[in-house]
Each structure stands twice: as structure tokens, then as C-alpha cells.
Write a protein that holds these residues in place. Structure first.
Motif, PDB file in Angstrom:
ATOM      1  N   ASP A 167       0.691  -1.124  -0.036  1.00 23.54           N
ATOM      2  CA  ASP A 167       0.001  -0.049   0.072  1.00 23.54           C
ATOM      3  C   ASP A 167       0.955   1.155   0.292  1.00 23.54           C
ATOM      4  O   ASP A 167       1.293   1.871   1.031  1.00 23.54           O
ATOM      5  N   PRO A 168       1.291   1.793  -1.327  1.00 19.56           N
ATOM      6  CA  PRO A 168       2.255   2.887  -1.306  1.00 19.56           C
ATOM      7  C   PRO A 168       1.647   4.168  -1.032  1.00 19.56           C
ATOM      8  O   PRO A 168       2.070   5.201  -0.927  1.00 19.56           O
ATOM      9  N   SER A 169       0.185   4.063  -0.821  1.00 19.19           N
ATOM     10  CA  SER A 169      -0.549   5.372  -0.915  1.00 19.19           C
ATOM     11  C   SER A 169      -0.238   6.032   0.653  1.00 19.19           C
ATOM     12  O   SER A 169      -0.430   7.098   0.844  1.00 19.19           O
ATOM     13  N   LYS A 170       0.167   5.172   1.579  1.00 16.01           N
ATOM     14  CA  LYS A 170       0.431   5.887   2.815  1.00 16.01           C
ATOM     15  C   LYS A 170       1.878   6.192   3.114  1.00 16.01           C
ATOM     16  O   LYS A 170       2.445   6.235   4.240  1.00 16.01           O
ATOM     17  N   VAL A 171       2.828   6.171   2.108  1.00 16.94           N
ATOM     18  CA  VAL A 171       4.141   6.481   2.249  1.00 16.94           C
ATOM     19  C   VAL A 171       4.697   7.546   1.285  1.00 16.94           C
ATOM     20  O   VAL A 171       4.236   7.540   0.316  1.00 16.94           O
ATOM     21  N   GLY A 172       5.560   8.486   2.021  1.00 17.93           N
ATOM     22  CA  GLY A 172       5.805   9.687   1.172  1.00 17.93           C
ATOM     23  C   GLY A 172       7.637   9.697   1.288  1.00 17.93           C
ATOM     24  O   GLY A 172       8.091   9.172   1.705  1.00 17.93           O
ATOM     25  N   LEU A 173       7.703  11.090   0.699  1.00 24.48           N
ATOM     26  CA  LEU A 173       9.144  11.325   0.865  1.00 24.48           C
ATOM     27  C   LEU A 173       9.549  12.597   1.813  1.00 24.48           C
ATOM     28  O   LEU A 173       8.693  13.597   1.854  1.00 24.48           O
ATOM     29  N   CYS A 174      10.422  12.422   2.795  1.00 28.12           N
ATOM     30  CA  CYS A 174      11.035  13.684   3.350  1.00 28.12           C
ATOM     31  C   CYS A 174      12.428  13.845   2.877  1.00 28.12           C
ATOM     32  O   CYS A 174      13.384  13.180   2.868  1.00 28.12           O
ATOM     33  N   TYR A 175      12.538  14.945   2.108  1.00 24.78           N
ATOM     34  CA  TYR A 175      13.908  15.424   1.536  1.00 24.78           C
ATOM     35  C   TYR A 175      14.694  16.128   2.492  1.00 24.78           C
ATOM     36  O   TYR A 175      14.350  17.320   2.887  1.00 24.78           O
ATOM     37  N   ASP A 176      15.970  15.647   2.842  1.00 23.78           N
ATOM     38  CA  ASP A 176      17.012  16.472   3.540  1.00 23.78           C
ATOM     39  C   ASP A 176      17.908  17.013   2.828  1.00 23.78           C
ATOM     40  O   ASP A 176      18.527  16.413   1.949  1.00 23.78           O
ATOM     41  N   THR A 177      18.025  18.381   2.812  1.00 28.06           N
ATOM     42  CA  THR A 177      18.975  19.220   1.984  1.00 28.06           C
ATOM     43  C   THR A 177      20.307  18.884   2.139  1.00 28.06           C
ATOM     44  O   THR A 177      21.240  19.151   1.212  1.00 28.06           O
ATOM     45  N   CYS A 178      20.817  18.732   3.475  1.00 24.01           N
ATOM     46  CA  CYS A 178      22.248  18.394   3.509  1.00 24.01           C
ATOM     47  C   CYS A 178      22.573  17.031   3.053  1.00 24.01           C
ATOM     48  O   CYS A 178      23.462  16.838   2.445  1.00 24.01           O
ATOM     49  N   HIS A 179      21.625  15.969   3.303  1.00 25.22           N
ATOM     50  CA  HIS A 179      21.971  14.699   2.967  1.00 25.22           C
ATOM     51  C   HIS A 179      22.139  14.522   1.285  1.00 25.22           C
ATOM     52  O   HIS A 179      22.822  14.233   0.798  1.00 25.22           O
ATOM     53  N   GLY A 180      21.108  15.398   0.772  1.00 27.10           N
ATOM     54  CA  GLY A 180      21.042  15.458  -0.773  1.00 27.10           C
ATOM     55  C   GLY A 180      22.138  15.980  -1.067  1.00 27.10           C
ATOM     56  O   GLY A 180      22.806  15.705  -2.275  1.00 27.10           O
ATOM     57  N   PHE A 181      22.660  17.201  -0.746  1.00 25.53           N
ATOM     58  CA  PHE A 181      23.925  18.018  -0.928  1.00 25.53           C
ATOM     59  C   PHE A 181      25.015  17.054  -1.135  1.00 25.53           C
ATOM     60  O   PHE A 181      26.087  17.097  -2.120  1.00 25.53           O
ATOM     61  N   ALA A 182      25.354  16.298   0.042  1.00 23.73           N
ATOM     62  CA  ALA A 182      26.281  15.424   0.462  1.00 23.73           C
ATOM     63  C   ALA A 182      26.282  13.973  -0.635  1.00 23.73           C
ATOM     64  O   ALA A 182      27.212  13.287  -0.891  1.00 23.73           O
ATOM     65  N   ALA A 183      25.118  13.974  -1.089  1.00 27.02           N
ATOM     66  CA  ALA A 183      25.047  12.732  -2.166  1.00 27.02           C
ATOM     67  C   ALA A 183      24.861  13.032  -3.557  1.00 27.02           C
ATOM     68  O   ALA A 183      24.817  12.257  -4.112  1.00 27.02           O
ATOM     69  N   GLY A 184      25.057  14.324  -3.717  1.00 27.44           N
ATOM     70  CA  GLY A 184      25.411  14.911  -5.282  1.00 27.44           C
ATOM     71  C   GLY A 184      24.171  15.413  -5.810  1.00 27.44           C
ATOM     72  O   GLY A 184      24.215  15.658  -6.978  1.00 27.44           O
ATOM     73  N   ASP A 220      31.914  18.903   1.930  1.00 24.98           N
ATOM     74  CA  ASP A 220      31.803  19.305   0.746  1.00 24.98           C
ATOM     75  C   ASP A 220      30.554  18.688  -0.090  1.00 24.98           C
ATOM     76  O   ASP A 220      29.922  17.561   0.397  1.00 24.98           O
ATOM     77  N   PHE A 221      30.244  19.256  -1.207  1.00 22.64           N
ATOM     78  CA  PHE A 221      29.280  18.830  -2.245  1.00 22.64           C
ATOM     79  C   PHE A 221      29.801  17.431  -2.560  1.00 22.64           C
ATOM     80  O   PHE A 221      30.991  17.064  -2.611  1.00 22.64           O
ATOM     81  N   ASP A 222      28.851  16.558  -2.562  1.00 21.48           N
ATOM     82  CA  ASP A 222      28.976  15.054  -3.079  1.00 21.48           C
ATOM     83  C   ASP A 222      30.070  14.131  -2.181  1.00 21.48           C
ATOM     84  O   ASP A 222      30.787  13.279  -2.426  1.00 21.48           O
ATOM     85  N   SER A 223      30.153  14.784  -0.821  1.00 23.00           N
ATOM     86  CA  SER A 223      31.369  14.159  -0.136  1.00 23.00           C
ATOM     87  C   SER A 223      30.792  12.922   0.767  1.00 23.00           C
ATOM     88  O   SER A 223      31.528  12.089   1.248  1.00 23.00           O
ATOM     89  N   ILE A 236      26.133  24.624   1.166  1.00 22.35           N
ATOM     90  CA  ILE A 236      24.981  25.018   0.623  1.00 22.35           C
ATOM     91  C   ILE A 236      25.092  26.616   0.276  1.00 22.35           C
ATOM     92  O   ILE A 236      24.942  27.231  -0.867  1.00 22.35           O
ATOM     93  N   GLY A 237      25.134  27.215   1.303  1.00 21.33           N
ATOM     94  CA  GLY A 237      25.323  28.833   1.635  1.00 21.33           C
ATOM     95  C   GLY A 237      23.729  29.396   1.242  1.00 21.33           C
ATOM     96  O   GLY A 237      22.720  28.849   0.908  1.00 21.33           O
ATOM     97  N   GLU A 238      23.851  30.782   1.664  1.00 22.34           N
ATOM     98  CA  GLU A 238      22.454  31.673   1.682  1.00 22.34           C
ATOM     99  C   GLU A 238      21.757  31.430   0.185  1.00 22.34           C
ATOM    100  O   GLU A 238      20.481  31.407   0.098  1.00 22.34           O
ATOM    101  N   GLU A 239      22.600  31.682  -0.878  1.00 19.17           N
ATOM    102  CA  GLU A 239      22.108  31.534  -2.046  1.00 19.17           C
ATOM    103  C   GLU A 239      21.276  30.391  -2.505  1.00 19.17           C
ATOM    104  O   GLU A 239      20.305  30.469  -3.070  1.00 19.17           O
ATOM    105  N   GLY A 240      21.853  29.411  -2.203  1.00 20.15           N
ATOM    106  CA  GLY A 240      21.207  27.902  -2.359  1.00 20.15           C
ATOM    107  C   GLY A 240      19.918  27.883  -1.739  1.00 20.15           C
ATOM    108  O   GLY A 240      19.068  27.637  -2.346  1.00 20.15           O
ATOM    109  N   PHE A 241      19.896  28.417  -0.499  1.00 20.74           N
ATOM    110  CA  PHE A 241      18.600  28.090   0.231  1.00 20.74           C
ATOM    111  C   PHE A 241      17.677  28.977  -0.124  1.00 20.74           C
ATOM    112  O   PHE A 241      16.705  28.964  -0.171  1.00 20.74           O
TER     113      PHE A 241
END
Ligand code: MN
Ligand code: MN
Ligand code: ZN
Length: 280
Positions: A167-184, A220-223, A236-241
Motif C-alpha cells: 500500500d504505497p498510498s501511505k508512504v511519502g518522501l522527506c527530503y533532507d537538503t544536507c543529505h541530498g547535497f552530500a549525495a550529489g 563538501d558537495f558529493d562528499s 550550500i550557502g545563503e544563495e542556495g537556500f
């Protein structure tokens, strides 16, 4: 736009919501218990009732609960795997007793295992948990930085797990900006933020993005290293946010900061920076 912090539950859930209110939160995240132990104290009914009353009174929501850190839904050790499912269900029950909307979880890790094996393992764990406990709350899968053995550092992996759920209808995404940046996933430019929105839309779908963990990244990015930092003061810095926060795909998604709290000034400062960047 809803913005808040991960707040401590020390002293009870009603104190947690009070902390959230006092720091200016319009949404919040908590653990449902000690995040680094297996022992669980029963929930105090009066405290839970007061928690619900206060969040209603102050209009704080949605409420995110984050799972215990010992849980590993991709573990290759059968005993830890079984324990993780059992403990995940406990977090799920506590999330619902609190009337919280979301339970955020990492997908888990298994060093040295094939990616396909891990995807099956996590999906089987989530299917088992949902069979043991029919859901009222929504489970949010969080992307990771991709540190040693961690699953879920590519959004395609999150999608593959969702595809295997009964039942995928009760499952969504929480996107972490630090994790995402570190992962590319680079959000330092307009093109980068557009590309990220495109990847989310092309994998899990933007309608399934229910929460953002808003964290700058010390490394660092992709670290592939997960070190949260103050908003605008990391790599990431102010401009990124500024670009991320004002992008139509992300603007209205509730955001939780899991930024360092070294002094009493840290939370108010981070909130000020976010409001300034959004011109709130
Ligand atoms: Mn997390
Ligand atoms: Mn996070
Ligand atoms: Zn993190």
C-alpha cells in the motif's frame, strides 16, 4: 509556509510543543522516545492530551516524529532486522497516539550488500510493519547522505522501495537538503534546484514530497558525509537556500531544521535567516 525545528522531548511531549512554540515554530519534529536505546516507557495519557491541546491551540502542524536511530530496516543480521521491524511498529503506534501526521524513517544500511537486495529487504520490512499495524499516520522515507552502506542516497532507490509496497498510498518522501547535497544533488544554482525538482517529480512524484529537512551541510558537495550545519553558513550557502526556499516545488512544503543547537541563539538565528531568505 510551515517552518520549525526538531525539538527535545525531555520532560514530556507537552514541554516539547512548548519549546516549539517559544522558538517560533509552526511545525515541529520530535522523537517518540530515547532515540538511542531500545527501552520504551509507556506514554503518559495526561501529557499526550496536553500535547494535543497545545499544538491545536498554537496551530503547530504537521507534527513529524523521527524513528529511533538503532532501527535498521535493511539489516543483514536476522535478529536486528526483526527487532527493527518490531521497534518501527512501536514508533508508529506512538506517532498515532500523539496524533502526529508523519513518521520519518531512514531506509537503513547494509555494508557490502547488493543494492537490489537492500531495496527488497527494506520494502519487506515496511510491508511487514504495515501488516502488523494498519496505518493512520503517513510514513516518510528520508533520503540519506550515502555514508558507508546507507541506502536511499539516490531518489531512484526511494522510488524502487515504494514500488514494492503493498500500500504505497501511505508512504511519502522527506527530503533532507544536507543529505541530498552530500549525495550529489546540488542546490547552489537555479539549474540545480530545477534539476532536483525534476528528479523528485520523475521518481517519487512531487505530490509525495510531504516534508523537508532544512539543513546546511558542513562538508563538501558529493562528499557522502552527513554533517548538518547552520542555514546559509555551510557549503550550500545563503544563495542556495534562497533559491530552494522560493522554488515553487519546495516553497509550500513544511520544513524542519535539524541544525546544531550549541547556544540558545542558534535556533532563533536559523529561523531569522530562513525568514529573511523567504522575505517573510
Ligand atoms: Mn533523519
Ligand atoms: Mn534529516
Ligand atoms: Zn543527517
Amino acid at each position: 509556509m510551515r517552518i520549525g525545528f526538531h525539538v527535545s522531548i525531555s520532560g514530556g511531549f507537552s514541554l516539547a510543543v512548548q519549546r516549539a512554540y517559544e522558538s517560533g515554530c509552526t511545525t515541529m519534529q520530535i522523537f517518540s522516545r530515547n532515540p538511542r536505546g531500545w527501552t520504551v516507557k509507556p506514554m503518559d495519557q495526561a501529557d499526550v492530551a496536553e500535547f494535543k491541546r497545545l499544538r491545536e491551540q498554537w496551530d503547530i502542524g504537521p507534527v513529524f516524529v523521527h524513528t529511533n536511530y538503532l532501527i535498521n530496516l535493511a539489516s543483514k543480521k536476522p535478529d536486528l532486522y526483526a527487532k527493527s521491524i518490531e521497534q518501527f511498529v512501536i514508533d508508529l503506534e506512538r506517532t498515532e497516539k500523539l496524533g502526529a501526521e508523519y513518521l520519518v524513517t531512514h531506509l537503513g544500511s547494509a555494508s557490502g550488500q547488493e543494492e537490489e537486495w537492500m531495496i527488497e529487504q527494506v520494502a519487506a520490512a515496511l510491508n511487514m510493519a504495515m501488516k502488523l499495524h494498519p496505518l493512520k499516520a503517513t510514513i516518510l522515507l528520508e533520503n540519506t547522505a550515502g555514508e558507508k552502506g546507507d541506502m536511499g542516497y539516490r531518489l531512484e532507490q526511494v522510488r524502487q522501495v515504494m514500488d514494492r509496497l503493498k500500500d504505497p498510498s501511505k508512504v511519502g518522501l522527506c527530503y533532507d537538503t544536507c543529505h541530498g547535497f552530500a549525495a550529489g544533488y546540488d542546490i547552489r544554482t537555479k539549474q540545480g534546484v530545477d534539476a532536483l525538482a525534476g528528479v523528485i517529480e520523475g521518481t517519487v512524484g512531487l505530490d509525495r514530497l510531504r516534508g523537508v529537512h532544512l539543513n546546511d551541510c558542513l562538508r563538501d558537495f558529493d562528499s557522502r558525509v552527513d554533517r548538518h550545519w547552520h542555514i546559509g553558513e555551510g557549503k550550500i550557502g545563503e544563495e542556495g537556500f534562497r533559491l530552494f526556499l522560493n522554488h515553487p516545488a519546495f516553497r509550500d512544503v513544511p520544513k524542519i531544521m535539524e541544525t546544531p543547537k550549541e547556544t540558545e541563539e542558534d535556533d532563533p538565528k536559523n529561523l531569522r535567516v530562513v525568514k529573511k531568505l523567504m522575505k517573510m
